[in-house]
Every structure is written in structure tokens, then in C-alpha cells.
Scaffold this motif. Structure first.
Motif, PDB file in Angstrom:
ATOM      1  N   HIS A 114       3.800 -14.606   8.944  1.00  0.00           N
ATOM      2  CA  HIS A 114       3.945 -16.012   8.446  1.00  0.00           C
ATOM      3  C   HIS A 114       3.101 -16.583   7.337  1.00  0.00           C
ATOM      4  O   HIS A 114       3.153 -17.166   6.660  1.00  0.00           O
ATOM      5  CB  HIS A 114       3.648 -17.205   9.939  1.00  0.00           C
ATOM      6  N   ASP A 115       1.593 -16.076   7.729  1.00  0.00           N
ATOM      7  CA  ASP A 115       0.627 -16.607   6.697  1.00  0.00           C
ATOM      8  C   ASP A 115      -0.294 -15.409   6.643  1.00  0.00           C
ATOM      9  O   ASP A 115      -1.450 -15.352   7.571  1.00  0.00           O
ATOM     10  CB  ASP A 115       0.057 -17.852   7.165  1.00  0.00           C
ATOM     11  N   PRO A 116      -0.232 -14.538   5.836  1.00  0.00           N
ATOM     12  CA  PRO A 116      -0.906 -12.980   5.668  1.00  0.00           C
ATOM     13  C   PRO A 116      -2.494 -13.265   5.243  1.00  0.00           C
ATOM     14  O   PRO A 116      -3.273 -12.781   5.989  1.00  0.00           O
ATOM     15  CB  PRO A 116      -0.283 -12.295   4.687  1.00  0.00           C
ATOM     16  N   GLU A 117      -2.826 -14.525   4.810  1.00  0.00           N
ATOM     17  CA  GLU A 117      -4.257 -14.955   4.300  1.00  0.00           C
ATOM     18  C   GLU A 117      -4.920 -15.434   5.459  1.00  0.00           C
ATOM     19  O   GLU A 117      -5.930 -15.049   5.842  1.00  0.00           O
ATOM     20  CB  GLU A 117      -4.253 -15.778   3.263  1.00  0.00           C
ATOM     21  N   ARG A 118      -4.158 -16.601   5.969  1.00  0.00           N
ATOM     22  CA  ARG A 118      -4.875 -17.346   7.132  1.00  0.00           C
ATOM     23  C   ARG A 118      -5.077 -16.278   8.484  1.00  0.00           C
ATOM     24  O   ARG A 118      -6.035 -16.570   9.103  1.00  0.00           O
ATOM     25  CB  ARG A 118      -3.974 -18.458   7.520  1.00  0.00           C
ATOM     26  N   PHE A 119      -4.127 -15.358   8.683  1.00  0.00           N
ATOM     27  CA  PHE A 119      -4.251 -14.631   9.820  1.00  0.00           C
ATOM     28  C   PHE A 119      -4.439 -13.060   9.398  1.00  0.00           C
ATOM     29  O   PHE A 119      -4.203 -12.313  10.396  1.00  0.00           O
ATOM     30  CB  PHE A 119      -2.928 -14.964  10.744  1.00  0.00           C
TER      31      PHE A 119
END
Length: 143
Positions: free
Chosen positions: A54-59
């Protein structure tokens, strides 16, 4: 205290509980060691993959603390986690859905069904209020 209660999910609320994938017994029948093993071997890798997709950077650093917060550090794994976004009793659309639309859609469309499946529970729905849903992880404010 059982880990099920620490997750904020009472066993009495889940009369349709089944044996989760890759488990040999129902979540409510597992002892703390079995629940810990199931979380680390099944739930955490499944949810890490979903959140990172879903969100590689945030997670990028997804792990136990992503959902359990301080509970992962102190070993209680208490849920719901007060550090996560609190859900309002009134004005959900305006206060949560509109400003966090993509995250809410991800939570409803991916996280909730995957978590319910991994714990062997039904999903919470407007017409089914006894399944796994938002309140298992997020504090629900009464104001």
C-alpha cells in the motif's frame, strides 16, 4: 490476561470463530505462546506485505510496533492502541474518511478482511457488529 483481550477482541463476541489459516486451533483456544507464534509467523508477515504494498515508504519498517505501539515494547501487545488514530463516534466521514480516504479504503478493503481471516473471525459490518473491525485496533472516542 489473555492476548485476545489484549487485542481488544473479546472471545464472546466471536461466536463464528474458526481455526485461522496455518493454525491447529481457534484463536480463543490458543495460549499466549501459540498466539505469539501465530502472530509472528502468519499475521505479521501477511500484514507487513499488505501495508508495504500500500505504501512502501511509510511502512518500510513495518513490525509489531506498527500496530501494537508501546505494547510491542513492554510485551503486553495491548489493543486497541491509543497511539493510532482515534475514531470519532460522530463525524467519521468529515474527520477521518475525507482527509484519509485512501488509507480508510485500504483498511476496509485489505486490512480488516485479512486480519479477520488470519484470526479466524468474521469481519465486522454495519449489519454484523460482533466481528473483527476497526475498534480492535483503534480507540473509539465517545465524543
Amino acid at each position: 490476561m489473555s492476548l485476545l483481550l489484549l487485542l481488544g477482541v473479546a472471545p464472546a463476541c466471536h461466536r463464528d470463530e474458526v481455526i485461522p489459516p496455518q493454525a491447529s486451533k481457534r484463536w480463543s483456544e490458543m495460549d499466549r505462546a501459540e498466539r505469539s507464534a501465530h502472530m509472528s509467523k502468519v499475521v505479521e508477515p501477511t500484514m507487513r506485505a499488505a501495508f508495504q504494498a500500500h505504501d512502501p515508504e511509510r511502512f518500510a519498517d513495518f513490525g509489531c510496533a506498527t500496530c501494537h505501539g508501546e505494547g510491542a515494547k513492554d510485551g503486553t501487545f495491548a489493543m486497541p492502541n491509543p497511539a493510532l488514530l482515534h475514531l470519532p463516534r460522530w463525524g467519521f466521514r468529515r474527520k477521518v474518511y475525507v482527509p484519509h480516504r485512501e488509507m480508510v479504503r485500504f483498511m476496509w478493503g485489505t486490512v480488516q478482511p485479512k486480519m479477520a481471516e488470519q484470526l479466524g473471525m468474521q469481519e465486522w459490518r454495519w449489519t454484523r457488529r460482533d466481528g473483527f473491525g476497526c475498534r480492535a485496533c483503534h480507540v473509539h472516542d465517545d465524543h
